[in-house]
Design a protein around this motif. Sequence first.
Motif: not given
Length: 146
Positions: A72-75, A79-80, A82-88, A90-100
């Motif tokens: 599921d998306r929340s899982t 799980n992302l 720790p990978l984001e904190r480690a610099g591995l 990036t999580i960004a707002v979806d330009a096509e759907d700002r909710r995603g």
Amino acid sequence: MSNVPAAFATTLHIRDNCLCLQAQRAARALSRRFDEAFRPYGITSGQFSLMNGLNRPEPPTIGAVASLLAMDRSTVTANLKPLERAGLVTIAVDAEDRRGRRVGLTVAGRDLLARATPVWISEHAAIEAELPADADALRAGLRAVA
């Protein structure tokens, strides 16, 4: 509702024949084995799979990654982190759907994935060599129920 427990013979039959139980046991054993192989890289087998799910020409949505990994998306989001904190990643707002959100590997993430992949190839080949049956048939069977 009966308080009479199932016969022990039934319990043994389930233990020896339950596909769900055997798949769970195998998944845990494989995860432990790959976790150990990836330990020098500072990632787990789950993180390796997640990073592979992100290894695309364009950053996928969290929903697309969740679908690929049957999570599921929340899982996936959890799980992302720790990978984001480690610099591995990036999580960004979806330009096509700002909710995603769209998730991509960083240069460091791509480098780590490139270094860890030969370990996966080697370990995977060793596991396939240990299987008493055809690995392609096993994969086909697992895909059929996934």
